[in-house]
Design an enzyme around this catalytic site. Structure first.
Site, PDB file in Angstrom:
ATOM      1  N   ASP A 127      11.837   8.767   9.338  1.00  0.00           N
ATOM      2  CA  ASP A 127      12.991   9.857   9.194  1.00  0.00           C
ATOM      3  C   ASP A 127      14.759   9.402   9.165  1.00  0.00           C
ATOM      4  O   ASP A 127      15.495  10.185   9.378  1.00  0.00           O
ATOM      5  CB  ASP A 127      13.175  11.297  10.402  1.00  0.00           C
ATOM      6  CG  ASP A 127      11.691  11.915  10.116  1.00  0.00           C
ATOM      7  OD1 ASP A 127      11.072  12.068   8.596  1.00  0.00           O
ATOM      8  OD2 ASP A 127      10.598  12.660  11.095  1.00  0.00           O
ATOM      9  N   ARG A 162      13.256  17.554 -19.149  1.00  0.00           N
ATOM     10  CA  ARG A 162      12.730  18.894 -17.767  1.00  0.00           C
ATOM     11  C   ARG A 162      14.346  18.575 -16.771  1.00  0.00           C
ATOM     12  O   ARG A 162      14.324  17.503 -16.711  1.00  0.00           O
ATOM     13  CB  ARG A 162      11.629  18.482 -17.335  1.00  0.00           C
ATOM     14  CG  ARG A 162      10.401  19.082 -18.007  1.00  0.00           C
ATOM     15  CD  ARG A 162       8.875  18.989 -17.840  1.00  0.00           C
ATOM     16  NE  ARG A 162       7.781  19.662 -19.220  1.00  0.00           N
ATOM     17  CZ  ARG A 162       6.473  19.473 -18.880  1.00  0.00           C
ATOM     18  NH1 ARG A 162       6.629  17.909 -18.112  1.00  0.00           N
ATOM     19  NH2 ARG A 162       5.659  20.106 -19.708  1.00  0.00           N
TER      20      ARG A 162
END
Length: 322
Positions: A127, A162
């Protein structure tokens, strides 16, 4: 001091094995004995402890995860569990410890120091959310895994015109999302601590479409482990236009895999430095790297501080994705 114990705690991170190796080999080369503690603080309390030999430590350099395994053990916040752990340290003759993990692991490390067992913390988490260090062990590998996945998603996004919302890990930290967003050339980054406007992102995608770019990549931080962050964004985005859009959650693949060279070197530097600190009789310290210099800070100061993501990366992403 004769024996050093080593454990990993909390979520695993690529490079932890290199940190284990560095601590153990530095201890052995300094005339000390090194002991591995399996399953973090739970293993400490249970006495799941074994001695390391030099031959045990070389095959792990290219392996992700942690050879000492890991576990979350909130019970160690209770003094009863701490005293049980200390009894095991006495039983095995361990004089000091190195704990590799996140901020939760540091709380347990500090408790041991307060009980008279000098303990050093190493920042092992993908993290990158630990104060007083520019990088944590595992972040670089996780980042590269995320970017590689986004690159592949870009291929199919372009083929089918997309928009993809790609969710990356990081808990409440923005770092993986910010770095991956810039590295992958994302059209937008959504991350904790940074405001965003879904309508503005939709308008950007429409503008890109009008200019010939008929696909889009939005990188989204999970934010407090919210598994629905990307799908929720897609639902909101479709309210502002006729978008063929998909959500993709990269997930725990970011926690595994062969550690990058950067994580290997970082873990090795930090592990060796931790032993040097213990040899100096120091404890209750957290090792980090700031401006490419390995250093240590008091854990109490770390608990009072807050990791700050690099704001300039968010602005850079915005500037480059007009």
């Amino acid at each position: 001091m004769k024996r050093i114990g080593i454990m990993t705690s909390g979520g695993d991170a690529p490079g932890m094995n290199l940190a284990i190796r560095a601590v153990a080999r530095k201890a052995l080369s300094s005339g000390l004995e090194a002991y591995g503690i399996n399953y973090g603080f739970a293993g400490l309390v249970a006495g799941d402890i074994h001695e390391f030999k030099a031959a045990d430590l070389d095959d792990m350099v290219s392996q992700g995860g942690t050879m000492l395994y890991s576990a979350r053990y909130p019970e160690f916040a209770q003094e009863e569990s701490q005293l049980k752990g200390i009894e095991q340290l006495k039983k095995f003759g361990i004089d000091a410890l190195v704990v590799i993990g996140g901020d939760g692991s540091y709380h347990g490390a500090l408790r041991l120091t307060e009980h008279g067992y000098n303990t050093i913390g190493l920042p092992g988490t993908i993290d990158n959310d630990i104060p007083f260090t520019d990088f944590t062990i595992g972040f670089d590998t996780a980042l590269n895994t995320a970017v590689d996945a986004i690159d592949k998603i870009r291929d199919t996004a372009k083929s089918h015109q997309r928009v993809f919302a790609v969710q990356v890990m990081g808990r409440n930290a923005a770092d993986i999302a910010l770095w991956a967003g810039v590295a992958s050339g994302a059209d937008a980054v959504i991350a904790p601590g940074f405001d965003y406007d879904v309508e503005a992102i939709a308008n950007k995608l429409k503008k890109n479409r009008a200019n010939g770019k008929d696909y889009g990549i939005i990188v989204i931080a999970e934010g407090d482990a919210n598994s629905d962050a990307a799908p929720e964004f897609i639902d909101q985005l479709k309210q502002y236009g006729d978008f063929d859009a998909r959500a993709t959650v990269i997930g725990h693949v970011q926690r595994g895999g062969v550690p990058s060279a950067k994580d290997r070197v970082l873990a090795s530097k930090m592990g060796a430095y931790a032993v040097e600190l213990l040899l100096e009789g120091k404890g209750g310290l957290a090792v980090g790297i700031l401006e490419n210099k390995v250093q240590a800070h008091n854990m109490l100061d770390l608990f009072d501080a807050k990791h700050q993501a690099d704001d300039s990366l968010y602005q850079l992403s915005e500037d480059l994705s007009f």
